[in-house]
Design a protein around this motif. Structure first.
Motif, PDB file in Angstrom:
ATOM      1  N   ILE A 275       0.835  -1.203   0.000  1.00 49.59           N
ATOM      2  CA  ILE A 275       0.000   0.000   0.000  1.00 49.59           C
ATOM      3  C   ILE A 275       0.870   1.254   0.000  1.00 49.59           C
ATOM      4  CG2 ILE A 275      -1.535   1.366   1.470  1.00 49.59           C
ATOM      5  CD1 ILE A 275      -3.062  -1.124   2.064  1.00 49.59           C
ATOM      6  N   THR A 276       1.956   1.261   0.750  1.00 50.59           N
ATOM      7  CA  THR A 276       2.837   2.427   0.798  1.00 50.59           C
ATOM      8  C   THR A 276       3.409   2.741  -0.577  1.00 50.59           C
ATOM      9  OG1 THR A 276       3.433   1.951   3.103  1.00 50.59           O
ATOM     10  CG2 THR A 276       4.896   3.409   1.863  1.00 50.59           C
ATOM     11  N   ILE A 277       3.925   1.718  -1.250  1.00 48.22           N
ATOM     12  CA  ILE A 277       4.492   1.914  -2.585  1.00 48.22           C
ATOM     13  C   ILE A 277       3.405   2.358  -3.564  1.00 48.22           C
ATOM     14  CG2 ILE A 277       5.619   0.765  -4.523  1.00 48.22           C
ATOM     15  CD1 ILE A 277       7.041  -1.027  -2.471  1.00 48.22           C
ATOM     16  N   SER A 278       2.253   1.705  -3.496  1.00 46.40           N
ATOM     17  CA  SER A 278       1.171   2.020  -4.429  1.00 46.40           C
ATOM     18  C   SER A 278       0.666   3.444  -4.251  1.00 46.40           C
ATOM     19  CB  SER A 278       0.022   1.029  -4.246  1.00 46.40           C
ATOM     20  OG  SER A 278      -1.046   1.310  -5.119  1.00 46.40           O
ATOM     21  N   LEU A 279       0.480   3.889  -3.016  1.00 44.69           N
ATOM     22  CA  LEU A 279      -0.014   5.249  -2.781  1.00 44.69           C
ATOM     23  C   LEU A 279       1.000   6.298  -3.241  1.00 44.69           C
ATOM     24  CD1 LEU A 279      -1.763   4.935   0.702  1.00 44.69           C
ATOM     25  CD2 LEU A 279      -2.843   5.168  -1.537  1.00 44.69           C
ATOM     26  N   PHE A 323      -3.736  -2.908  -5.491  1.00 45.99           N
ATOM     27  CA  PHE A 323      -2.888  -3.056  -4.315  1.00 45.99           C
ATOM     28  C   PHE A 323      -3.350  -2.184  -3.142  1.00 45.99           C
ATOM     29  CE2 PHE A 323      -0.345  -4.297  -7.943  1.00 45.99           C
ATOM     30  CZ  PHE A 323       0.210  -5.491  -7.514  1.00 45.99           C
ATOM     31  N   VAL A 324      -4.345  -1.315  -3.388  1.00 41.45           N
ATOM     32  CA  VAL A 324      -4.860  -0.490  -2.290  1.00 41.45           C
ATOM     33  C   VAL A 324      -6.331  -0.762  -2.006  1.00 41.45           C
ATOM     34  CG1 VAL A 324      -3.211   1.373  -2.639  1.00 41.45           C
ATOM     35  CG2 VAL A 324      -5.369   1.421  -3.873  1.00 41.45           C
ATOM     36  N   THR A 325      -7.038  -1.404  -2.929  1.00 40.33           N
ATOM     37  CA  THR A 325      -8.449  -1.695  -2.686  1.00 40.33           C
ATOM     38  C   THR A 325      -8.599  -2.984  -1.883  1.00 40.33           C
ATOM     39  OG1 THR A 325      -8.556  -2.824  -4.829  1.00 40.33           O
ATOM     40  CG2 THR A 325      -9.263  -0.521  -4.762  1.00 40.33           C
ATOM     41  N   GLY A 326      -9.650  -3.030  -1.085  1.00 34.55           N
ATOM     42  CA  GLY A 326      -9.955  -4.238  -0.319  1.00 34.55           C
ATOM     43  C   GLY A 326      -9.294  -4.314   1.032  1.00 34.55           C
ATOM     44  N   VAL A 327      -8.386  -3.377   1.354  1.00 30.48           N
ATOM     45  CA  VAL A 327      -7.697  -3.458   2.641  1.00 30.48           C
ATOM     46  C   VAL A 327      -8.655  -3.212   3.803  1.00 30.48           C
ATOM     47  CG1 VAL A 327      -6.987  -1.023   2.512  1.00 30.48           C
ATOM     48  CG2 VAL A 327      -5.725  -2.614   3.967  1.00 30.48           C
ATOM     49  N   GLY A 328      -9.645  -2.349   3.621  1.00 30.15           N
ATOM     50  CA  GLY A 328     -10.601  -2.060   4.694  1.00 30.15           C
ATOM     51  C   GLY A 328     -11.367  -3.282   5.142  1.00 30.15           C
ATOM     52  N   PRO A 329     -12.060  -3.992   4.227  1.00 28.87           N
ATOM     53  CA  PRO A 329     -12.777  -5.194   4.645  1.00 28.87           C
ATOM     54  C   PRO A 329     -11.886  -6.255   5.276  1.00 28.87           C
ATOM     55  CG  PRO A 329     -13.544  -4.477   2.490  1.00 28.87           C
ATOM     56  CD  PRO A 329     -12.368  -3.608   2.836  1.00 28.87           C
ATOM     57  N   VAL A 330     -10.665  -6.410   4.766  1.00 32.22           N
ATOM     58  CA  VAL A 330      -9.765  -7.414   5.331  1.00 32.22           C
ATOM     59  C   VAL A 330      -9.424  -7.085   6.782  1.00 32.22           C
ATOM     60  CG1 VAL A 330      -7.453  -8.415   5.185  1.00 32.22           C
ATOM     61  CG2 VAL A 330      -8.800  -8.084   3.104  1.00 32.22           C
TER      62      VAL A 330
END
Length: 340
Positions: A275-279, A323-330
Motif C-alpha cells: 500500500i505504501t508503494i502504491s499510494l 494493491f490499495v483496494t480491499g484493505v478495509g474489509p480485510v
C-alpha cells in the motif's frame, strides 16, 4: 451517462454539468456512508443473508428505474439516494456472506477475487454504456443494468448459504450455572460485545483507522474520475462517450488480472509495504493525469503528447489500484473476529 442525463434529458446548461455531476456523486457517497453502519447492524440481526440481499437488489432495480426515467432533477436525486442505500446494502451483506465462509488466512485472496468481479462490472459499465448510447439509444442502454440486476436476483434465490454459528449468548446455550441477571461486564458501554462498545473498540485501533482512511481515499480517487474524466477529456481532447468508455476500461481492466495476486501478496507479506508503494506512485501519476491536456504545459497538449500521456497514466493507475483496494474489509473482518 450523467452528462447526457443533465444536458439532453433534463436540459441543463452544459456549464452546470460538472457541478451537478459532483453533487450527484457526493450525495450518493454521503447516503452510503450514513446508511452503511445501520444496514450492517440490522443485517447481522437477520436470520439469514438471502433476505437482505434480495431486498437490496430490489432497491437497486427501483433506484435504477428512477434514474433512467428521471423527468426532473428531484426524481434523479431520489433515484440516486435509493441506489446509494441499496448498493451499500448489497456490498455489506455480500462481504458478510463471504466472511462467514472464509478463514482470516484466506481473506486477502478472496477479497482479490471479489474485486476482480467488481472490476469487471466497473469495466463493463462506462465502456458498454458509452458504446450502446451512441449505437442503440437511451432506453436499450438502461436495459442492460436492469437485466443484470434481475439475473442477480435469480442467482440470490438459488444461493445456498453456509450454516451460521449460533450465538453464545442465546438462551439455548446457557448452562445451569449461568447467571440470569446481566453482570456489570455485560452492560458495560465499552464492552466490545455491545453495539456501542464494538464501534469504540474498532475506532480505537490504529490499523482499523488507517485501513478506513485508505478506503475513503481510494474511493474518493475513483469517484473523482467519474466526475472529471468525461468533462476533461471532452474539453481537452474532444473525446466522445466511446473514447471515455475506453479510458474507464483501461482504468479498470488491470484489476481483472492483478486483484487476486494482490490479495495473495497481502496474505503473504502484509498490507503495509504494497500500500505504501502504491499510494506513493498514485500521487505521481495523478499529477501526470492533471498535466495532460492542460494549456499551462504546452508539451502535454492535444497537438503534442497529451492524449498519450493521459492514456498511459490511466493505465498505470489501473495497475496500482488493486494493491490499495480491499484493505478495509480485510482489516475489519480480522478485528471483528477477534471480538467475537
Amino acid at each position: 451517462m450523467l452528462p447526457y442525463l443533465f444536458e439532453d434529458r433534463l436540459h441543463k446548461d452544459p456549464s452546470q454539468t460538472q457541478r451537478l455531476t459532483a453533487g450527484i456523486l457526493t450525495l450518493h457517497g454521503l447516503v452510503s456512508a450514513v446508511s452503511g453502519p445501520l444496514i450492517g447492524h440490522y443485517a447481522d440481526k437477520m436470520p439469514n443473508r438471502r433476505t437482505p440481499l434480495l431486498l437490496s437488489l430490489a432497491g437497486c432495480v427501483m433506484g435504477t428505474l428512477l434514474v433512467a426515467w428521471s423527468p426532473s432533477l428531484v426524481v434523479l436525486l431520489l433515484g440516486r439516494v435509493l441506489q446509494g442505500i441499496a448498493g451499500s446494502a448489497v456490498w455489506i451483506v455480500g462481504l458478510a456472506t463471504a466472511a462467514d465462509t472464509v478463514q482470516d488466512s484466506g481473506m486477502g485472496k478472496v477479497m482479490g477475487v471479489i474485486m476482480t468481479f467488481a472490476s469487471a462490472g466497473i469495466i463493463s459499465g462506462p465502456m458498454v454504456s458509452g458504446i450502446l448510447l451512441e449505437t442503440v439509444g437511451y432506453w436499450l442502454t438502461w436495459s442492460v443494468p436492469i437485466g443484470i440486476l434481475i439475473v442477480d436476483i435469480i442467482s440470490r434465490l438459488l444461493m445456498i448459504e453456509s450454516p451460521q454459528n449460533s450465538s453464545p449468548a442465546s438462551s439455548d446455550n446457557l448452562e445451569e450455572t449461568s447467571t440470569l441477571l446481566p453482570t456489570k461486564t455485560q452492560i458495560e458501554p465499552h464492552d466490545a460485545s455491545t453495539t456501542v462498545g464494538f464501534w469504540v473498540f474498532l475506532l480505537r485501533d490504529s490499523r482499523v483507522l488507517t485501513a478506513l482512511a485508505i478506503t475513503i481515499l481510494t474511493t474518493a480517487i475513483l469517484t473523482s474520475f467519474h466526475a472529471t474524466l468525461p468533462l476533461h477529456t471532452g474539453k481537452a481532447f474532444g473525446w466522445t462517450p466511446r473514447e471515455v468508455g475506453i479510458m474507464f476500461f483501461l482504468l479498470s481492466v488491470p484489476a481483472l488480472f492483478l486483484s487476486t495476486p494482490a490479495g495473495w501478496l497481502r496474505d503473504r507479506i502484509g498490507v503495509r509495504l504494497p500500500i505504501t508503494i502504491s499510494l506513493a506512485l498514485h500521487a505521481v501519476f495523478h499529477v501526470l493525469v492533471g498535466v495532460a491536456g492542460d494549456g499551462h504545459f504546452p508539451w502535454a497538449t492535444l497537438q503534442h503528447r497529451g492524449p498519450a500521456l493521459y492514456t498511459s497514466s490511466i493505465i498505470c493507475l489501473g495497475i496500482l489500484r488493486p494493491f490499495v483496494t480491499g484493505v478495509g474489509p480485510v482489516e475489519l473482518t480480522g478485528k471483528s473476529r477477534s471480538i467475537f
